[in-house]
Design a protein around this motif. Structure first.
Motif, mmCIF file in Angstrom:
data_model
loop_
_atom_site.group_PDB
_atom_site.id
_atom_site.type_symbol
_atom_site.label_atom_id
_atom_site.label_comp_id
_atom_site.label_asym_id
_atom_site.label_seq_id
_atom_site.Cartn_x
_atom_site.Cartn_y
_atom_site.Cartn_z
ATOM 1 N N ILE A 103 86.858 63.899 7.520
ATOM 2 C CA ILE A 103 85.862 63.514 6.581
ATOM 3 C C ILE A 103 85.182 64.059 5.279
ATOM 4 O O ILE A 103 84.856 64.460 4.142
ATOM 5 C CB ILE A 103 84.205 63.750 7.886
ATOM 6 C CG1 ILE A 103 84.490 62.454 9.151
ATOM 7 C CG2 ILE A 103 82.845 63.906 7.008
ATOM 8 C CD1 ILE A 103 83.270 62.431 10.309
ATOM 9 N N ILE A 104 86.198 65.518 5.807
ATOM 10 C CA ILE A 104 85.646 66.606 5.200
ATOM 11 C C ILE A 104 86.686 65.705 3.530
ATOM 12 O O ILE A 104 86.916 66.278 1.683
ATOM 13 C CB ILE A 104 86.227 67.819 5.746
ATOM 14 C CG1 ILE A 104 85.578 68.680 6.768
ATOM 15 C CG2 ILE A 104 87.417 69.295 4.077
ATOM 16 C CD1 ILE A 104 86.136 69.630 7.138
ATOM 17 N N ILE A 105 88.112 66.249 3.995
ATOM 18 C CA ILE A 105 88.910 65.556 2.797
ATOM 19 C C ILE A 105 88.306 64.156 2.156
ATOM 20 O O ILE A 105 88.614 64.036 0.935
ATOM 21 C CB ILE A 105 90.486 65.159 3.421
ATOM 22 C CG1 ILE A 105 91.325 65.448 3.901
ATOM 23 C CG2 ILE A 105 91.365 63.337 2.293
ATOM 24 C CD1 ILE A 105 92.197 65.332 4.941
ATOM 25 N N ILE A 106 88.062 62.833 2.728
ATOM 26 C CA ILE A 106 86.693 61.623 2.008
ATOM 27 C C ILE A 106 85.530 62.586 1.350
ATOM 28 O O ILE A 106 85.733 62.514 -0.278
ATOM 29 C CB ILE A 106 85.970 61.263 2.421
ATOM 30 C CG1 ILE A 106 87.457 60.262 3.555
ATOM 31 C CG2 ILE A 106 85.617 60.012 2.133
ATOM 32 C CD1 ILE A 106 86.786 59.437 4.912
ATOM 33 N N ILE A 107 85.037 63.302 1.445
ATOM 34 C CA ILE A 107 83.846 64.168 0.676
ATOM 35 C C ILE A 107 84.012 65.314 -0.178
ATOM 36 O O ILE A 107 83.464 64.769 -1.908
ATOM 37 C CB ILE A 107 82.847 64.619 1.995
ATOM 38 C CG1 ILE A 107 81.922 63.534 2.007
ATOM 39 C CG2 ILE A 107 81.471 65.374 0.727
ATOM 40 C CD1 ILE A 107 80.570 64.136 3.441
ATOM 41 N N SER A 108 85.612 65.251 -0.423
ATOM 42 C CA SER A 108 86.109 66.468 -0.664
ATOM 43 C C SER A 108 86.353 65.868 -2.186
ATOM 44 O O SER A 108 86.127 65.751 -3.320
ATOM 45 C CB SER A 108 86.998 67.611 -0.780
ATOM 46 O OG SER A 108 87.670 68.021 -1.420
ATOM 47 N N ALA A 109 87.327 64.545 -1.971
ATOM 48 C CA ALA A 109 88.149 63.517 -2.634
ATOM 49 C C ALA A 109 86.751 62.921 -4.010
ATOM 50 O O ALA A 109 87.143 63.161 -5.057
ATOM 51 C CB ALA A 109 89.272 63.084 -2.445
ATOM 52 N N ILE A 110 86.017 61.919 -3.167
ATOM 53 C CA ILE A 110 85.606 61.532 -3.791
ATOM 54 C C ILE A 110 84.015 62.589 -4.286
ATOM 55 O O ILE A 110 83.393 62.029 -5.919
ATOM 56 C CB ILE A 110 84.604 60.649 -2.767
ATOM 57 C CG1 ILE A 110 85.284 59.789 -2.661
ATOM 58 C CG2 ILE A 110 83.140 59.586 -3.503
ATOM 59 C CD1 ILE A 110 84.721 58.304 -0.773
ATOM 60 N N PHE A 111 82.812 63.306 -3.934
ATOM 61 C CA PHE A 111 82.104 63.556 -5.066
ATOM 62 C C PHE A 111 82.364 65.582 -5.310
ATOM 63 O O PHE A 111 82.360 65.281 -6.344
ATOM 64 C CB PHE A 111 80.994 63.835 -3.943
ATOM 65 C CG PHE A 111 80.450 62.420 -3.660
ATOM 66 C CD1 PHE A 111 79.903 61.385 -4.137
ATOM 67 C CD2 PHE A 111 80.928 62.545 -1.905
ATOM 68 C CE1 PHE A 111 79.439 60.715 -3.621
ATOM 69 C CE2 PHE A 111 80.160 60.938 -1.623
ATOM 70 C CZ PHE A 111 79.300 60.257 -2.495
ATOM 71 N N VAL A 112 83.175 66.265 -4.606
ATOM 72 C CA VAL A 112 82.837 67.279 -5.312
ATOM 73 C C VAL A 112 84.942 67.751 -6.387
ATOM 74 O O VAL A 112 84.248 68.123 -6.965
ATOM 75 C CB VAL A 112 83.166 68.569 -3.747
ATOM 76 C CG1 VAL A 112 83.826 69.627 -4.458
ATOM 77 C CG2 VAL A 112 82.361 67.892 -3.032
ATOM 78 N N ASN A 113 86.027 67.418 -5.513
ATOM 79 C CA ASN A 113 86.359 67.188 -6.667
ATOM 80 C C ASN A 113 87.072 65.810 -6.805
ATOM 81 O O ASN A 113 87.903 64.908 -7.358
ATOM 82 C CB ASN A 113 87.643 67.672 -5.455
ATOM 83 C CG ASN A 113 87.591 68.983 -5.398
ATOM 84 O OD1 ASN A 113 87.660 70.326 -7.277
ATOM 85 N ND2 ASN A 113 88.118 69.699 -4.841
ATOM 86 N N ASN A 114 85.945 65.117 -7.571
ATOM 87 C CA ASN A 114 86.669 63.712 -8.346
ATOM 88 C C ASN A 114 86.814 63.411 -8.999
ATOM 89 O O ASN A 114 87.643 65.119 -10.434
ATOM 90 C CB ASN A 114 84.745 63.102 -9.111
ATOM 91 C CG ASN A 114 84.907 61.796 -9.104
ATOM 92 O OD1 ASN A 114 85.439 60.751 -10.212
ATOM 93 N ND2 ASN A 114 84.493 60.657 -8.122
ATOM 94 N N ILE A 115 88.161 62.875 -8.777
ATOM 95 C CA ILE A 115 89.525 62.443 -9.657
ATOM 96 C C ILE A 115 89.268 62.768 -11.072
ATOM 97 O O ILE A 115 90.002 62.915 -11.642
ATOM 98 C CB ILE A 115 90.409 61.118 -9.161
ATOM 99 C CG1 ILE A 115 91.243 61.834 -9.606
ATOM 100 C CG2 ILE A 115 89.568 60.480 -9.324
ATOM 101 C CD1 ILE A 115 92.296 61.231 -8.477
ATOM 102 N N VAL A 116 88.202 61.781 -11.164
ATOM 103 C CA VAL A 116 87.761 61.686 -12.216
ATOM 104 C C VAL A 116 87.575 62.648 -14.136
ATOM 105 O O VAL A 116 87.420 63.581 -14.122
ATOM 106 C CB VAL A 116 87.511 60.550 -12.957
ATOM 107 C CG1 VAL A 116 87.210 59.981 -14.961
ATOM 108 C CG2 VAL A 116 87.949 59.004 -12.893
ATOM 109 N N LEU A 117 86.419 63.296 -12.587
ATOM 110 C CA LEU A 117 85.365 64.253 -13.454
ATOM 111 C C LEU A 117 85.082 65.274 -13.461
ATOM 112 O O LEU A 117 85.235 65.937 -13.879
ATOM 113 C CB LEU A 117 83.523 63.078 -12.779
ATOM 114 C CG LEU A 117 83.282 62.149 -13.343
ATOM 115 C CD1 LEU A 117 82.335 61.872 -12.289
ATOM 116 C CD2 LEU A 117 82.786 62.185 -14.697
ATOM 117 N N ALA A 118 86.429 65.924 -11.971
ATOM 118 C CA ALA A 118 86.354 67.094 -12.519
ATOM 119 C C ALA A 118 88.116 67.868 -12.532
ATOM 120 O O ALA A 118 88.065 68.668 -12.597
ATOM 121 C CB ALA A 118 85.940 67.812 -10.266
#
Lengths: 192, 190
Positions: free
Chosen positions: B4-19
């Motif tokens: 769950i941490i991996i998922i939330i971090s990849a989608i929202f916190v460290n978004n691949i495009v925007l961050a």
């Protein structure tokens, strides 16, 4: 087209980042400071010149059908060279640029020049083209890095010019998009 | 919980495009319409997950077993390029419907730095195979999310009166900046 024009076209008229809009990922990703932008730009320039040189040398031996994969392997070899050299001699810069060094291999500019220019032209003009395009890329990245650094931390090449706090947002992710957007708009205005 | 941490971090916190600034070219290039964005997102999800599995196996069982990690960049890009070709050929034969939906986007994906980026990040973060797969899927979802939101905004932007110099890519980049600002609000969740 003479060689001088061939060299200078990469700076403004056909600047890869500001006009052709290629290689935006590293442009946005590493331009947190002017020195990072310059380092990335020079690393890409090396790959561009070397791959253009080799591609123009071997172009007549490569069958047309496997052209693109062969170009990619040539480019990937030079990227590996850059990776190892930077890791050995400038480890601090290597850590800062991180993931974007191996990603030079998928930078559209490098493959684009190999395919569009080096595979059709002589060795000499291919090298000059690679050098011009690469330095144009480095120029755009350094400019973007300098703008972001001065707005974000009031410094340029880590030399503090403006005392006090600045707009931190320009060093962070959103500032990269906004600064590049305005830079492209400005270049278009001057190019008219 | 780890997943769950991996998922939330990849989608929202460290978004691949925007961050992380990976996959900007398709982000700016094909995000004019919501429908094409969804197609591109689907193709990326497919290729990214496959590529991460294959490159992880190659890294563990060939490169590390033989002690030739320095060949990583060359090996990965060759594998990804051939994988995309293969996926294209197989899809054409097996599922023409899916090919019709994703086909045009597949050749674009070879030079999409997001795919190679996620494959390398999976190795750098020392994920095991299962974590790597979850990481790849989450990043692809994050990519699609950013693409679809952005396409929605751009569809409205077309109807606005933008100053002539800012039309097209410049205003799109400034919009992306504001979107990135919104995503920064997720910082600190995990």
């Amino acid at each position: 087209m003479n060689q001088l024009q061939n060299f200078t076209k990469g700076f403004i008229k056909e600047n890869p980042v500001l006009i052709l809009l290629l290689g935006l990922c590293p442009a946005l990703g590493v331009s947190t400071s002017a020195i990072n932008g310059l380092g990335m730009g020079l690393a890409t320039t090396f790959v561009l010149v070397s791959s253009n040189l080799v591609v123009s040398l071997v172009k007549s031996f490569i069958p047309d059908k496997v052209r693109i994969p062969s170009f990619i392997v040539i480019i990937a070899s030079f990227v590996t060279v850059v990776e190892l050299v930077m890791q050995g001699f400038v480890p601090a810069l290597f850590d800062q640029l991180g993931l974007f060094i191996p990603l030079i291999v998928v930078n559209c500019i490098v493959l684009g020049r190999a395919e569009a220019f080096a595979s059709k032209n002589t060795v000499k003009s291919s090298v000059i083209d690679g050098l011009g395009m690469g330095l144009g890329f480095a120029f755009a990245l350094t400019m973007l890095g300098a703008v972001r650094e001065i707005l974000g931390s009031g410094a340029i090449f880590s030399i503090k010019l403006i005392p006090g706090d600045m707009m931190l947002v320009f060093v962070l992710a959103p500032g990269a998009f906004i600064a590049l957007g305005y830079m492209i708009a400005l270049t278009r205005k001057f190019n008219k | 919980m780890e997943y769950i941490i991996i998922i939330i971090s990849a989608i929202f916190v460290n978004n691949i495009v925007l961050a992380q600034f990976l996959g900007i070219c398709p982000f700016v290039g094909v995000s004019n319409k919501i429908s094409t964005s969804i197609g591109m997102g689907g193709a990326v999800l497919f290729v990214m997950t496959l590529a991460t599995i294959v490159t992880w196996l190659i890294q563990t069982y060939i490169l590390e077993a033989l002690g030739i990690q320095f060949l990583q960049t060359i090996a990965f890009i060759v594998v990804i390029a051939s994988l995309v070709q293969m996926v294209e050929i197989i899809l054409k034969k097996v599922s023409p419907a899916l090919y019709a939906a994703l086909g045009v986007f597949l050749p674009l994906i070879t030079t999409n730095c997001a795919v190679l980026g996620v494959a390398i990040l999976t190795i750098q973060k020392d994920f095991n195979l299962m974590e790597g797969v979850v990481f790849a899927i989450a990043n692809a979802v994050g990519f699609s999310l950013a693409l679809v939101i952005f396409a929605g905004i751009r569809e409205h932007l077309d109807l606005m009166e933008v100053p002539s110099g800012m039309r097209g890519v410049p205003i799109a980049l400034v919009t992306a900046g504001i979107l990135a600002l919104a995503f920064m609000g997720f910082t600190g969740i995990v």
